[in-house]
Motif scaffolding. Structure first.
Motif, short mmCIF file in Angstrom:
data_model
loop_
_atom_site.label_atom_id
_atom_site.label_comp_id
_atom_site.label_asym_id
_atom_site.label_seq_id
_atom_site.Cartn_x
_atom_site.Cartn_y
_atom_site.Cartn_z
N UNK A 1 0.86 -1.18 0.00
CA UNK A 1 0.00 0.00 0.00
C UNK A 1 0.89 1.23 0.00
N UNK A 2 0.63 2.13 -0.95
CA UNK A 2 1.39 3.38 -1.02
C UNK A 2 0.42 4.55 -1.12
N UNK A 3 0.92 5.71 -0.76
CA UNK A 3 0.12 6.93 -0.82
C UNK A 3 -0.23 7.28 -2.26
N UNK A 4 -1.39 7.87 -2.45
CA UNK A 4 -1.81 8.30 -3.78
C UNK A 4 -0.84 9.27 -4.43
N UNK A 5 -0.15 10.05 -3.62
CA UNK A 5 0.81 11.02 -4.15
C UNK A 5 1.95 10.33 -4.90
N UNK A 6 2.24 9.09 -4.53
CA UNK A 6 3.34 8.35 -5.14
C UNK A 6 2.84 7.15 -5.94
N UNK A 7 1.61 7.22 -6.34
CA UNK A 7 0.99 6.16 -7.12
C UNK A 7 1.65 5.92 -8.46
N UNK A 8 2.42 6.88 -8.93
CA UNK A 8 3.11 6.71 -10.21
C UNK A 8 4.10 5.55 -10.18
N UNK A 9 4.50 5.12 -9.00
CA UNK A 9 5.41 3.99 -8.87
C UNK A 9 4.70 2.64 -8.96
N UNK A 10 3.38 2.64 -8.90
CA UNK A 10 2.65 1.37 -8.79
C UNK A 10 2.91 0.42 -9.96
N UNK A 11 2.98 0.93 -11.18
CA UNK A 11 3.20 0.03 -12.32
C UNK A 11 4.59 -0.58 -12.29
N UNK A 12 5.58 0.16 -11.84
CA UNK A 12 6.94 -0.37 -11.73
C UNK A 12 7.04 -1.41 -10.62
N UNK A 13 6.52 -1.05 -9.46
CA UNK A 13 6.63 -1.93 -8.30
C UNK A 13 5.80 -3.21 -8.50
N UNK A 14 4.65 -3.10 -9.10
CA UNK A 14 3.77 -4.27 -9.25
C UNK A 14 4.37 -5.34 -10.17
N UNK A 15 5.38 -5.00 -10.94
CA UNK A 15 6.03 -5.97 -11.83
C UNK A 15 7.01 -6.88 -11.10
N UNK B 1 -3.55 4.27 -2.18
CA UNK B 1 -4.54 4.84 -1.27
C UNK B 1 -4.59 6.36 -1.46
N UNK B 2 -5.60 6.82 -2.17
CA UNK B 2 -5.71 8.25 -2.47
C UNK B 2 -6.09 9.08 -1.25
N UNK B 3 -6.58 8.44 -0.19
CA UNK B 3 -6.92 9.16 1.03
C UNK B 3 -5.72 9.32 1.96
N UNK B 4 -4.64 8.62 1.69
CA UNK B 4 -3.46 8.65 2.54
C UNK B 4 -2.58 9.82 2.12
N UNK B 5 -2.51 10.82 2.98
CA UNK B 5 -1.72 12.01 2.70
C UNK B 5 -0.37 11.90 3.39
N UNK B 6 0.70 12.06 2.64
CA UNK B 6 2.05 12.06 3.19
C UNK B 6 2.46 13.51 3.37
N UNK B 7 2.77 13.88 4.60
CA UNK B 7 3.22 15.23 4.89
C UNK B 7 4.72 15.29 4.64
N UNK B 8 5.13 16.20 3.82
CA UNK B 8 6.54 16.33 3.49
C UNK B 8 7.17 17.40 4.37
N UNK B 9 7.34 17.07 5.63
CA UNK B 9 7.86 18.03 6.59
C UNK B 9 9.33 17.80 6.91
N UNK B 10 9.88 16.64 6.53
CA UNK B 10 11.29 16.35 6.80
C UNK B 10 12.15 17.17 5.85
N UNK B 11 13.26 17.69 6.35
CA UNK B 11 14.14 18.46 5.45
C UNK B 11 14.81 17.56 4.42
N UNK B 12 15.03 18.09 3.24
CA UNK B 12 15.75 17.37 2.20
C UNK B 12 17.24 17.51 2.51
N UNK B 13 17.94 16.39 2.55
CA UNK B 13 19.37 16.44 2.86
C UNK B 13 20.18 15.85 1.72
#
Length: 72
Positions: A36-50, A60-72
């Motif tokens: 199960x992955x967040x809808x925001x990253x659903x673009x990976x589903x076709x790659x991962x499902x292979x 899961x389009x209802x699952x919101x991932x908050x991007x609060x961690x700093x990019x390092x």
């Protein structure tokens, strides 16, 4: 649907980084894993499902991932 369900709470890299652990779950259980992955990253589903250790990918389009961690 498989009996084992794993969720990946993260961004693109986190999902890909976690796949070896998902593969290990599948190997240990002897069956593919439903992921199960967040809808925001659903673009990976076709790659991962292979992958042979993935039964299906649920976006899961209802699952919101908050991007609060700093990019390092």
């Amino acid at each position: 649907m498989s009996r084992i369900i794993a969720s990946m709470p993260g961004r693109h890299g986190d999902i890909l980084w976690g796949l070896p652990a998902v593969r290990a779950l599948a190997e240990q259980s002897g069956e593919p894993v439903t992921l199960v992955i967040s809808g925001k990253y659903g673009s990976l589903s076709s790659l991962v499902s292979r992958q042979p250790y993935i039964a299906q990918v649920i976006v899961d389009t209802d699952w919101l991932v908050e991007e609060t961690a700093p990019m390092t």
